[in-house]
Design a protein around this motif. Structure first.
Motif, PDB file in Angstrom:
ATOM      1  N   ALA A   4       0.815  -1.213   0.000  1.00  0.00           N
ATOM      2  CA  ALA A   4       0.000   0.000   0.000  1.00  0.00           C
ATOM      3  C   ALA A   4       0.854   1.271   0.000  1.00  0.00           C
ATOM      4  CB  ALA A   4      -0.940   0.001   1.204  1.00  0.00           C
ATOM      5  N   ALA A   5       1.926   1.286   0.777  1.00  0.00           N
ATOM      6  CA  ALA A   5       2.767   2.483   0.839  1.00  0.00           C
ATOM      7  C   ALA A   5       3.415   2.773  -0.509  1.00  0.00           C
ATOM      8  CB  ALA A   5       3.830   2.315   1.923  1.00  0.00           C
ATOM      9  N   GLN A   6       3.935   1.729  -1.151  1.00  0.00           N
ATOM     10  CA  GLN A   6       4.546   1.920  -2.464  1.00  0.00           C
ATOM     11  C   GLN A   6       3.520   2.405  -3.483  1.00  0.00           C
ATOM     12  OE1 GLN A   6       6.254  -2.185  -1.748  1.00  0.00           O
ATOM     13  NE2 GLN A   6       7.613  -1.472  -3.358  1.00  0.00           N
ATOM     14  N   ARG A   7       2.340   1.786  -3.428  1.00  0.00           N
ATOM     15  CA  ARG A   7       1.262   2.178  -4.351  1.00  0.00           C
ATOM     16  C   ARG A   7       0.890   3.642  -4.180  1.00  0.00           C
ATOM     17  NH1 ARG A   7      -3.830  -0.227  -2.213  1.00  0.00           N
ATOM     18  NH2 ARG A   7      -3.559   1.587  -0.824  1.00  0.00           N
ATOM     19  N   ASP A   8       0.662   4.066  -2.934  1.00  0.00           N
ATOM     20  CA  ASP A   8       0.179   5.426  -2.690  1.00  0.00           C
ATOM     21  C   ASP A   8       1.250   6.474  -2.975  1.00  0.00           C
ATOM     22  OD1 ASP A   8      -2.331   4.496  -2.014  1.00  0.00           O
ATOM     23  OD2 ASP A   8      -1.884   4.372   0.125  1.00  0.00           O
ATOM     24  N   GLU A   9       2.495   6.164  -2.678  1.00  0.00           N
ATOM     25  CA  GLU A   9       3.556   7.123  -3.006  1.00  0.00           C
ATOM     26  C   GLU A   9       3.683   7.280  -4.522  1.00  0.00           C
ATOM     27  OE1 GLU A   9       8.310   8.089  -2.290  1.00  0.00           O
ATOM     28  OE2 GLU A   9       7.375   6.388  -1.257  1.00  0.00           O
ATOM     29  N   LEU A  10       3.623   6.166  -5.227  1.00  0.00           N
ATOM     30  CA  LEU A  10       3.713   6.231  -6.683  1.00  0.00           C
ATOM     31  C   LEU A  10       2.511   6.984  -7.262  1.00  0.00           C
ATOM     32  CD1 LEU A  10       5.752   5.263  -8.749  1.00  0.00           C
ATOM     33  CD2 LEU A  10       4.437   3.146  -8.995  1.00  0.00           C
ATOM     34  N   LYS A  11       1.339   6.749  -6.688  1.00  0.00           N
ATOM     35  CA  LYS A  11       0.141   7.471  -7.116  1.00  0.00           C
ATOM     36  C   LYS A  11       0.332   8.970  -6.904  1.00  0.00           C
ATOM     37  CE  LYS A  11      -4.854   7.710  -6.315  1.00  0.00           C
ATOM     38  NZ  LYS A  11      -6.003   7.148  -5.536  1.00  0.00           N
ATOM     39  N   GLY A  12       0.905   9.334  -5.773  1.00  0.00           N
ATOM     40  CA  GLY A  12       1.176  10.748  -5.522  1.00  0.00           C
ATOM     41  C   GLY A  12       2.117  11.340  -6.556  1.00  0.00           C
ATOM     42  N   ASP A  13       3.143  10.582  -6.935  1.00  0.00           N
ATOM     43  CA  ASP A  13       4.084  11.054  -7.957  1.00  0.00           C
ATOM     44  C   ASP A  13       3.356  11.342  -9.272  1.00  0.00           C
ATOM     45  OD1 ASP A  13       6.123  10.706  -6.131  1.00  0.00           O
ATOM     46  OD2 ASP A  13       6.807   8.801  -6.974  1.00  0.00           O
ATOM     47  N   PHE A  14       2.455  10.448  -9.647  1.00  0.00           N
ATOM     48  CA  PHE A  14       1.735  10.608 -10.908  1.00  0.00           C
ATOM     49  C   PHE A  14       0.779  11.799 -10.840  1.00  0.00           C
ATOM     50  CE2 PHE A  14       2.052   5.718 -11.565  1.00  0.00           C
ATOM     51  CZ  PHE A  14       3.399   5.847 -11.830  1.00  0.00           C
ATOM     52  N   LEU A  15       0.135  11.964  -9.696  1.00  0.00           N
ATOM     53  CA  LEU A  15      -0.796  13.077  -9.536  1.00  0.00           C
ATOM     54  C   LEU A  15      -0.067  14.419  -9.570  1.00  0.00           C
ATOM     55  CD1 LEU A  15      -3.092  11.514  -6.794  1.00  0.00           C
ATOM     56  CD2 LEU A  15      -3.804  12.173  -9.114  1.00  0.00           C
ATOM     57  N   VAL A  16       1.134  14.461  -9.012  1.00  0.00           N
ATOM     58  CA  VAL A  16       1.937  15.686  -9.100  1.00  0.00           C
ATOM     59  C   VAL A  16       2.208  16.032 -10.559  1.00  0.00           C
ATOM     60  CG1 VAL A  16       4.230  16.652  -8.683  1.00  0.00           C
ATOM     61  CG2 VAL A  16       3.008  15.515  -6.826  1.00  0.00           C
ATOM     62  N   ARG A  17       2.549  15.038 -11.345  1.00  0.00           N
ATOM     63  CA  ARG A  17       2.827  15.258 -12.766  1.00  0.00           C
ATOM     64  C   ARG A  17       1.582  15.723 -13.510  1.00  0.00           C
ATOM     65  NH1 ARG A  17       5.984  10.035 -14.924  1.00  0.00           N
ATOM     66  NH2 ARG A  17       5.546  11.122 -16.893  1.00  0.00           N
ATOM     67  N   GLN A  18       0.400  15.339 -12.992  1.00  0.00           N
ATOM     68  CA  GLN A  18      -0.852  15.793 -13.610  1.00  0.00           C
ATOM     69  C   GLN A  18      -1.280  17.164 -13.100  1.00  0.00           C
ATOM     70  OE1 GLN A  18      -3.636  12.496 -12.817  1.00  0.00           O
ATOM     71  NE2 GLN A  18      -3.572  12.011 -14.992  1.00  0.00           N
ATOM     72  N   GLY A  19      -0.550  17.677 -12.117  1.00  0.00           N
ATOM     73  CA  GLY A  19      -0.896  18.978 -11.551  1.00  0.00           C
ATOM     74  C   GLY A  19      -1.992  18.927 -10.510  1.00  0.00           C
ATOM     75  N   GLU A  20      -2.365  17.720 -10.065  1.00  0.00           N
ATOM     76  CA  GLU A  20      -3.420  17.569  -9.059  1.00  0.00           C
ATOM     77  C   GLU A  20      -2.771  17.484  -7.676  1.00  0.00           C
ATOM     78  OE1 GLU A  20      -6.811  15.024 -10.215  1.00  0.00           O
ATOM     79  OE2 GLU A  20      -5.575  14.432 -11.926  1.00  0.00           O
ATOM     80  N   LEU A  21      -2.344  18.643  -7.200  1.00  0.00           N
ATOM     81  CA  LEU A  21      -1.519  18.675  -5.995  1.00  0.00           C
ATOM     82  C   LEU A  21      -2.266  18.292  -4.729  1.00  0.00           C
ATOM     83  CD1 LEU A  21       0.682  21.843  -6.668  1.00  0.00           C
ATOM     84  CD2 LEU A  21       0.995  19.466  -7.403  1.00  0.00           C
ATOM     85  N   ASP A  22      -3.538  18.671  -4.625  1.00  0.00           N
ATOM     86  CA  ASP A  22      -4.302  18.315  -3.425  1.00  0.00           C
ATOM     87  C   ASP A  22      -4.470  16.798  -3.328  1.00  0.00           C
ATOM     88  OD1 ASP A  22      -4.546  20.934  -2.625  1.00  0.00           O
ATOM     89  OD2 ASP A  22      -6.496  21.234  -3.598  1.00  0.00           O
ATOM     90  N   LYS A  23      -4.782  16.169  -4.441  1.00  0.00           N
ATOM     91  CA  LYS A  23      -4.927  14.708  -4.451  1.00  0.00           C
ATOM     92  C   LYS A  23      -3.581  14.027  -4.194  1.00  0.00           C
ATOM     93  CE  LYS A  23      -8.949  14.451  -7.540  1.00  0.00           C
ATOM     94  NZ  LYS A  23      -9.472  13.926  -8.834  1.00  0.00           N
ATOM     95  N   ALA A  24      -2.523  14.626  -4.728  1.00  0.00           N
ATOM     96  CA  ALA A  24      -1.186  14.072  -4.512  1.00  0.00           C
ATOM     97  C   ALA A  24      -0.820  14.120  -3.035  1.00  0.00           C
ATOM     98  CB  ALA A  24      -0.156  14.846  -5.327  1.00  0.00           C
ATOM     99  N   ARG A  25      -1.164  15.233  -2.386  1.00  0.00           N
ATOM    100  CA  ARG A  25      -0.872  15.379  -0.953  1.00  0.00           C
ATOM    101  C   ARG A  25      -1.576  14.287  -0.147  1.00  0.00           C
ATOM    102  NH1 ARG A  25      -2.561  20.018  -0.652  1.00  0.00           N
ATOM    103  NH2 ARG A  25      -0.638  21.208  -0.905  1.00  0.00           N
ATOM    104  N   LEU A  26      -2.822  14.013  -0.507  1.00  0.00           N
ATOM    105  CA  LEU A  26      -3.580  12.961   0.175  1.00  0.00           C
ATOM    106  C   LEU A  26      -2.953  11.592  -0.058  1.00  0.00           C
ATOM    107  CD1 LEU A  26      -7.266  14.095  -0.570  1.00  0.00           C
ATOM    108  CD2 LEU A  26      -6.033  14.242   1.618  1.00  0.00           C
ATOM    109  N   ALA A  27      -2.491  11.355  -1.277  1.00  0.00           N
ATOM    110  CA  ALA A  27      -1.877  10.068  -1.600  1.00  0.00           C
ATOM    111  C   ALA A  27      -0.579   9.886  -0.824  1.00  0.00           C
ATOM    112  CB  ALA A  27      -1.617   9.972  -3.103  1.00  0.00           C
ATOM    113  N   TYR A  28       0.237  10.940  -0.777  1.00  0.00           N
ATOM    114  CA  TYR A  28       1.486  10.859  -0.025  1.00  0.00           C
ATOM    115  C   TYR A  28       1.227  10.620   1.459  1.00  0.00           C
ATOM    116  CZ  TYR A  28       4.263  12.575  -4.003  1.00  0.00           C
ATOM    117  OH  TYR A  28       4.899  12.714  -5.215  1.00  0.00           O
TER     118      TYR A  28
END
Length: 206
Positions: free
Chosen positions: A157-181
């Motif tokens: 789960a930790a690897q998944r959510d951190e990677l998801k945050g990385d992808f969301l940052v690249r999409q410019g969805e910073l609020d969602k990325a913060r939640l994922a991290y």
């Protein structure tokens, strides 16, 4: 890089397990079935197949560092063997070699094969994480995030959510990325990935 390093350690652990016990497990299962149902011929054939797969697998690994034809040999082994555990390990190695060679479509095919074969939960989760990373590398970020949803084992789960945050940052969805991290941190991600705290801090400053 920390996530990838952690994945490599997991793969190495599983690889060592198969090296030490793979043939014994397969042989033991087959012998058990043979004793229960009297499939003597089938048992003998499967035992020989497991032993042959083990020997070929070890031979390819032994020559990996110096063998320029590794990808060809690995692909042939994966296609021909009936031993799913060895096949999955070889497909993961094939995918890594393909990525190193810039052949992302070949890597994607090998990883999807691991996922389809379902040899072991850990191997499937690792293959899924790597598939998502390759998709993101090809700028298929939405698809990569969707692929991560298939990572359901709590151990990843930790690897998944951190990677998801990385992808969301690249999409410019910073609020969602913060939640994922933060989700990654909440399940122990800071221990495995020291960079995670820096990612959280950077978003909090944004």
């Amino acid at each position: 890089m920390e996530i990838y390093s952690s994945e490599e350690q997991q793969v190495d652990a599983i690889k060592q397990f198969w090296k030490d016990y793979g043939t014994s497990i397969i042989v033991g299962a087959v012998v058990g079935l043979g004793g229960l149902y009297g499939w003597n011929y089938y048992s003998e054939k499967q035992i020989l197949s497991a032993e042959a797969a083990s020997e070929q697998y070890q031979a390819i690994l032994a020559g990996n560092a110096q063998n320029t034809g590794f990808m060809t040999e690995a692909a042939a082994f994966s296609k021909d063997t009936s031993q799913v555990g060895y096949q999955a390990m070889m497909d993961l190695m094939l995918a890594k070699a393909a990525v190193d060679a810039g052949q992302l479509s070949e890597a994607e095919t090998a990883l999807k094969q691991v996922i389809a074969d379902k040899p072991d939960t850990g191997l499937v989760m690792i293959a899924t994480l790597r598939l998502a990373r390759i998709q993101a590398q090809q700028e298929q970020l939405g698809m990569a995030i969707a692929t991560l949803e298939q990572v359901t084992d709590p151990a990843f789960a930790a690897q998944r959510d951190e990677l998801k945050g990385d992808f969301l940052v690249r999409q410019g969805e910073l609020d969602k990325a913060r939640l994922a991290y933060q989700a990654a941190a909440d399940v122990g991600g800071l221990t495995a990935s020291p960079a995670l705290q820096m990612k959280i801090d950077n978003l909090n400053k944004a």
